[in-house]
Design a protein around this motif. Structure first.
Motif, PDB file in Angstrom:
ATOM      1  N   ILE A 149       0.912  -1.193  -0.017  1.00 52.91           N
ATOM      2  CA  ILE A 149       0.035   0.132  -0.051  1.00 52.91           C
ATOM      3  C   ILE A 149       0.704   1.251   0.026  1.00 52.91           C
ATOM      4  CG2 ILE A 149      -1.659   1.298   1.433  1.00 52.91           C
ATOM      5  CD1 ILE A 149      -2.894  -1.256   1.974  1.00 52.91           C
ATOM      6  N   VAL A 150       1.970   1.239   0.898  1.00 53.29           N
ATOM      7  CA  VAL A 150       2.803   2.347   1.091  1.00 53.29           C
ATOM      8  C   VAL A 150       3.547   2.780  -0.602  1.00 53.29           C
ATOM      9  CG1 VAL A 150       5.132   3.307   1.962  1.00 53.29           C
ATOM     10  CG2 VAL A 150       3.160   1.925   3.248  1.00 53.29           C
ATOM     11  N   LEU A 151       3.898   1.676  -1.038  1.00 51.03           N
ATOM     12  CA  LEU A 151       4.594   1.712  -2.357  1.00 51.03           C
ATOM     13  C   LEU A 151       3.690   2.068  -3.467  1.00 51.03           C
ATOM     14  CD1 LEU A 151       7.447  -1.057  -2.177  1.00 51.03           C
ATOM     15  CD2 LEU A 151       7.490   1.399  -1.195  1.00 51.03           C
ATOM     16  N   HIS A 152       2.567   1.508  -3.204  1.00 55.04           N
ATOM     17  CA  HIS A 152       1.461   1.807  -4.405  1.00 55.04           C
ATOM     18  C   HIS A 152       0.953   3.369  -4.394  1.00 55.04           C
ATOM     19  CE1 HIS A 152      -1.939   0.266  -7.055  1.00 55.04           C
ATOM     20  NE2 HIS A 152      -2.669   1.364  -6.284  1.00 55.04           N
ATOM     21  N   THR A 153       0.935   3.840  -3.488  1.00 52.46           N
ATOM     22  CA  THR A 153       0.270   5.173  -3.129  1.00 52.46           C
ATOM     23  C   THR A 153       1.221   6.180  -2.901  1.00 52.46           C
ATOM     24  OG1 THR A 153       0.213   5.023  -0.953  1.00 52.46           O
ATOM     25  CG2 THR A 153      -1.758   4.194  -2.171  1.00 52.46           C
ATOM     26  N   ALA A 154       2.724   5.982  -3.103  1.00 56.80           N
ATOM     27  CA  ALA A 154       3.655   6.880  -3.076  1.00 56.80           C
ATOM     28  C   ALA A 154       3.546   8.120  -4.078  1.00 56.80           C
ATOM     29  CB  ALA A 154       5.202   6.405  -2.962  1.00 56.80           C
ATOM     30  N   ASP A 155       3.902   9.309  -3.724  1.00 55.14           N
ATOM     31  CA  ASP A 155       4.112  10.439  -4.612  1.00 55.14           C
ATOM     32  C   ASP A 155       5.254  10.261  -5.528  1.00 55.14           C
ATOM     33  OD1 ASP A 155       1.694  11.964  -3.959  1.00 55.14           O
ATOM     34  OD2 ASP A 155       2.724  12.884  -2.585  1.00 55.14           O
ATOM     35  N   ASP A 156       5.234  10.058  -6.928  1.00 50.17           N
ATOM     36  CA  ASP A 156       5.845  10.022  -7.751  1.00 50.17           C
ATOM     37  C   ASP A 156       6.992  11.188  -7.760  1.00 50.17           C
ATOM     38  OD1 ASP A 156       7.545   8.417  -9.505  1.00 50.17           O
ATOM     39  OD2 ASP A 156       6.099   8.182 -10.931  1.00 50.17           O
ATOM     40  N   VAL A 157       8.148  11.100  -7.985  1.00 50.95           N
ATOM     41  CA  VAL A 157       9.111  12.445  -8.249  1.00 50.95           C
ATOM     42  C   VAL A 157       9.811  12.268  -9.643  1.00 50.95           C
ATOM     43  CG1 VAL A 157      11.368  13.565  -6.979  1.00 50.95           C
ATOM     44  CG2 VAL A 157       9.266  12.153  -5.623  1.00 50.95           C
ATOM     45  N   ASP A 158       9.958  13.403 -10.121  1.00 57.04           N
ATOM     46  CA  ASP A 158      10.655  13.431 -11.363  1.00 57.04           C
ATOM     47  C   ASP A 158       9.855  12.571 -12.296  1.00 57.04           C
ATOM     48  OD1 ASP A 158      12.386  15.483 -10.094  1.00 57.04           O
ATOM     49  OD2 ASP A 158      13.753  13.808  -9.528  1.00 57.04           O
TER      50      ASP A 158
ATOM     51  N   PHE B  68      16.605   4.836  -7.919  1.00 59.68           N
ATOM     52  CA  PHE B  68      17.305   4.284  -7.005  1.00 59.68           C
ATOM     53  C   PHE B  68      17.971   5.386  -5.993  1.00 59.68           C
ATOM     54  CE2 PHE B  68      18.887   1.268 -10.577  1.00 59.68           C
ATOM     55  CZ  PHE B  68      18.277   0.179  -9.909  1.00 59.68           C
ATOM     56  N   LYS B  69      17.257   6.434  -6.092  1.00 58.52           N
ATOM     57  CA  LYS B  69      17.435   7.469  -4.986  1.00 58.52           C
ATOM     58  C   LYS B  69      16.462   7.452  -3.781  1.00 58.52           C
ATOM     59  CE  LYS B  69      20.276  10.363  -8.307  1.00 58.52           C
ATOM     60  NZ  LYS B  69      20.226  11.913  -8.679  1.00 58.52           N
ATOM     61  N   MET B  70      15.221   7.614  -4.302  1.00 61.60           N
ATOM     62  CA  MET B  70      14.073   7.572  -3.385  1.00 61.60           C
ATOM     63  C   MET B  70      12.921   6.394  -3.510  1.00 61.60           C
ATOM     64  SD  MET B  70      13.286  11.762  -2.883  1.00 61.60           S
ATOM     65  CE  MET B  70      13.287  12.150  -4.409  1.00 61.60           C
ATOM     66  N   GLY B  71      13.421   5.447  -4.426  1.00 61.94           N
ATOM     67  CA  GLY B  71      12.363   4.437  -4.447  1.00 61.94           C
ATOM     68  C   GLY B  71      11.349   4.770  -5.288  1.00 61.94           C
ATOM     69  N   TRP B  72      10.356   4.307  -4.586  1.00 65.18           N
ATOM     70  CA  TRP B  72       9.050   4.519  -5.208  1.00 65.18           C
ATOM     71  C   TRP B  72       8.470   6.075  -5.085  1.00 65.18           C
ATOM     72  CZ3 TRP B  72       6.873   1.481  -9.036  1.00 65.18           C
ATOM     73  CH2 TRP B  72       7.648   0.284  -9.127  1.00 65.18           C
ATOM     74  N   GLY B  73       9.181   6.735  -4.482  1.00 69.62           N
ATOM     75  CA  GLY B  73       8.922   8.248  -4.319  1.00 69.62           C
ATOM     76  C   GLY B  73       8.508   8.622  -2.589  1.00 69.62           C
ATOM     77  N   VAL B  74       7.813   9.736  -2.468  1.00 67.62           N
ATOM     78  CA  VAL B  74       7.644  10.184  -1.164  1.00 67.62           C
ATOM     79  C   VAL B  74       6.660   9.783  -0.397  1.00 67.62           C
ATOM     80  CG1 VAL B  74       7.216  12.225   0.245  1.00 67.62           C
ATOM     81  CG2 VAL B  74       8.954  12.223  -1.673  1.00 67.62           C
TER      82      VAL B  74
END
Length: 736
Positions: free
Chosen positions: A385-394, A400-406
């Protein structure tokens, strides 16, 4: 291909929705009974026997470590100039000393979990109350700090009070004596431990029902050889074994702060100064969540305005191209409790501070899920759930810096809220060689996203000295695809060989989390889950998460056309307008009573039973589109119950309701739509009542304002009566 929808997924069958609704009203929190429920699922599992192995290992390795430390003159522990505490914890297979280090730096904000608080944008009233979390660190927190009340406990023999552990604990559970030091799960309970026996203690706690633990430390990166970086080593394997054998337990660890240290002189990609290939030890485990730190700017509506990785936060990849870190959180200038005294505070930054923000947010999500579903999520579901709903970045997809986002805790909570209405969250099992398949309908407004997440068995192979070994650590390789009209949509993946490149879509054979997404989706799609090769133990549990869909045609509208009719000696029927795929909740009670009588009904009529003649009641309704998605209530409709009417003809009823002459009550408009106005003088003490043609009083109130809301009345003929100092006045009106 199997195109049958699994029975455990949400359907439109009424009995399924009704049972889920009943479960949603149970109590919540992580009490002893709930822990026992988790333990019962572990009976016969391997977690207890693996704990025994860890204890034997610990005794042997500790003896070897102390002997080698003495022979080589290694320090057992030290505090560095930057304040980080370092302690010798193990010896690697090549004889390298392995030091654990806390991860703090000098360099703001925590997760958007505040949206889940009582005054947050989602108004969920979550605080972590009754929930349990474990904290392991380089020493124990100051449990007597004023921010912890009696909610912090020391869980082992550790007696070294740590400023770092106290700040981590504060970021997690501080009550907010000082508001800006308030923790994410500010009413939760936490147990603090030092790190010397972390694997053993975590395994024991997980076997007893622990859901989450926070580890804001890791292997010190300037004291190990280059082949350790990005490798799946024994410590990675041990933690994966713990999580696989205790599938409700999830480890959350810090990525580390060595981005600019140049500690890996031979990274799998780029130059040492680029900051890639720095994942170490348990931060490299497959099943845990590894947290990067981000500089973020959040809009007033809670959306992410911008985010960049913090200039100290370690980058991945794993050598096998696995995505690490997994997620990012705010870690800069975090103000938190400090151990100098019971009322002291300090400010710190680092992945150490970002990690408890993520852990605390996850704890709130477990609290919320249990409240709605009367059970906790498995770790794979929570992580998914956490990875599915993360805010995408760039660029779209992971990096490989922030994974799936914030992490976006509010979006994660909304996915849980919309379960079985606009999202799917389901824990399933894939048997070797079978195909799992469901058909969904895109909502036409949001991207269609489908993810699978699983707790993978620990890999048999561990690296013992090969630089940049690309051997995959994944054991059970599940695959998710979305199909429509002969077209196949594939999941995101990254490549360690080109770590700065944007994510591509293709066959992912290394990650135990996969996500497929389709922009501008429309119509029906088939989602399938399969596996490559053979599954270890012939099956693999997994969680499937889908958003951007509609599971039925229900609308979250307040019921309309509510009216009362057909009274009997002990009951009266309430009726309302129909709505597709909706379940209705009917609540009624005697005026002045605290508790509501509650009924559920798919039809458009319901008998209000057990009424007493002469008593005044109120009734209200709301629409349920799923167990968690419902409308607001209608306004309360008041009525005085007089039992069955024996003279049903309108003229006779009107004659009985008529009050003595003269009837000089003027109102407008008539027919009425939204409200009626009294066009006659009334005193401050005037009261009104509205009676329908069945002789039921359907609305009462003060008449002094001379305006009466009739929007919720059903169309038909009514009598308005006003009791004032001059006596009683009545008139008829029609509600159109």
């Amino acid at each position: 291909m199997d195109t049958n929808i699994p029975t455990s997924l949400p359907t439109c069958k009424r009995i399924v929705l009704t049972l889920t609704l009943l479960a949603s009203f149970l109590t919540f929190g992580q009490n002893r009974q709930q822990a026992l429920q988790i333990q019962e699922e572990y009976i016969g599992s391997k977690i207890q026997s693996f704990t025994s192995e860890l204890k034997k290992d610990f005794t042997t390795s500790r003896s070897k470590m102390l002997s080698m430390a003495k022979a080589n003159g290694w320090k057992l522990s030290e505090t560095l100039e930057n304040g980080n505490f370092v302690e010798l914890q193990d010896v690697g297979p090549d004889g390298s000393p392995i030091y654990y280090s806390t991860f703090s730096d000098n360099v703001s904000q925590v997760s958007r979990a505040s949206a889940l608080y009582s005054n947050g944008s989602l108004h969920l009233d979550l605080s972590g109350e009754g929930m349990q979390v474990g904290v392991w660190d380089g020493g124990v927190a100051l449990a007597s700090h004023q921010e912890f009340d009696t909610r912090a406990n020391i869980g082992d023999a550790g007696n070294t009070i740590s400023a770092h552990a106290t700040m981590v604990m504060g970021t997690l559970i501080a009550s907010g004596v000082k508001e800006k030091a308030k923790g994410v799960a500010y009413k939760a309970n936490a147990t603090t431990h030092d790190w010397s026996r972390d694997k053993i203690e975590v395994a024991e706690a997980a076997a007893n029902g622990l859901l989450l633990s926070n580890h804001s430390y890791g292997i010190k990166s300037d004291r190990v050889p280059e082949w350790y970086f990005g490798s799946y080593i024994k410590v990675s394997q041990d933690w994966d074994k713990i999580m696989f054998n205790a599938p409700y337990y999830l480890m959350v660890s810090a990525a580390g702060n060595a981005q600019r240290m140049g500690d890996n002189s031979q990274p799998i990609y780029g130059k040492s100064s680029d900051g890639f290939d720095l994942m170490l030890g348990f931060a490299a485990s497959k099943n845990g969540v590894t947290v990067a730190a981000a500089d973020t700017r959040i809009n007033t509506d809670g959306s992410l305005a911008s985010a960049t990785v913090a200039n100290y936060s370690n980058f991945g990849p794993m050598d096998d191209s696995r995505i690490k870190p997994d997620i990012a959180g705010g870690g800069n200038n975090i103000y938190a409790a400090n151990s100098s005294s019971a009322s002291s505070y300090d400010t710190s930054s680092g992945t150490s501070m970002a990690t408890p923000g993520i852990t605390g947010s996850m704890l709130l999500l477990q609290e919320y899920y249990e409240r709605l579903n009367a059970t906790f999520m498995k770790a794979a579901t929570l992580k998914g759930i956490v990875l599915h709903t993360a805010d995408d970045v760039d660029a779209p997809g992971p990096d490989f810096k922030m994974g799936w986002g914030v992490m976006n805790t509010a979006k994660a909570a909304e996915l849980i809220t919309n379960k079985d209405y606009a999202s799917i969250i389901s824990e399933e099992t894939l048997n070797d060689g079978e195909t799992f398949s469901i058909t969904v309908t895109a909502d036409g407004n949001n991207p269609l996203k489908a993810s699978i997440s699983w707790t993978d068995p620990a890999a048999e192979y561990v690296n013992r000295g090969i630089l940049n070994d690309v051997t995959p650590a994944l054991v059970n390789d599940l695959d998710i695809r979305i199909l429509k009209d002969g077209k196949e949509f594939l999941p995101w993946k990254l490549s360690a060989a080109n770590a700065t490149a944007a994510a591509t879509k293709g066959d992912n054979y290394v990650d135990p989390f996969e996500r497929v997404e389709i922009d501008n989706a429309s119509g029906e799609y088939t989602i399938i889950v399969t596996n490559k090769g053979s599954l270890k133990d012939q099956s693999q549990n997994f969680s499937i998460l889908v958003s951007g869909i509609k599971t039925n045609d229900c609308k979250i509208n307040v019921p309309t056309g509510v009216s009362l009719d057909e009274a009997t000696e002990e009951a009266v029927n309430v009726t309302w307008n129909a709505q597709v795929d909706a379940l209705f909740e009917i609540q009624y009670r005697e005026i002045g009573k605290a508790d509501w009588n509650v009924d559920y009904q798919y039809e458009t009529t319901n008998a209000l039973k057990g009424l007493v003649k002469g008593k005044t009641y109120e009734v209200r309704l709301r629409t349920f589109c799923s167990a968690n998605v419902m409308s607001e209530f209608t306004s309360e409709l008041e009525f005085t119950f007089d039992g069955a009417s024996t003279q049903m003809e309108e003229e006779i009823v009107m004659e009985e309701l008529s009050i003595s002459e003269p009837l000089k009550l003027a109102i407008y408009p008539n027919p009425a739509v939204e409200q009626i106005s009294i066009d006659s003088a009334v005193s401050q003490n005037a009261r009104f009542s509205i009676v329908n043609t069945m002789g039921l009083t359907v609305k009462t109130g003060e008449a002094s304002q001379r305006k009466i809301d009739v929007a919720n009345l059903a169309a038909g003929l009514y009598i308005l009566t006003v009791q004032d100092l001059e006596g009683v006045k009545s008139t008829k009106f029609y509600k159109s």
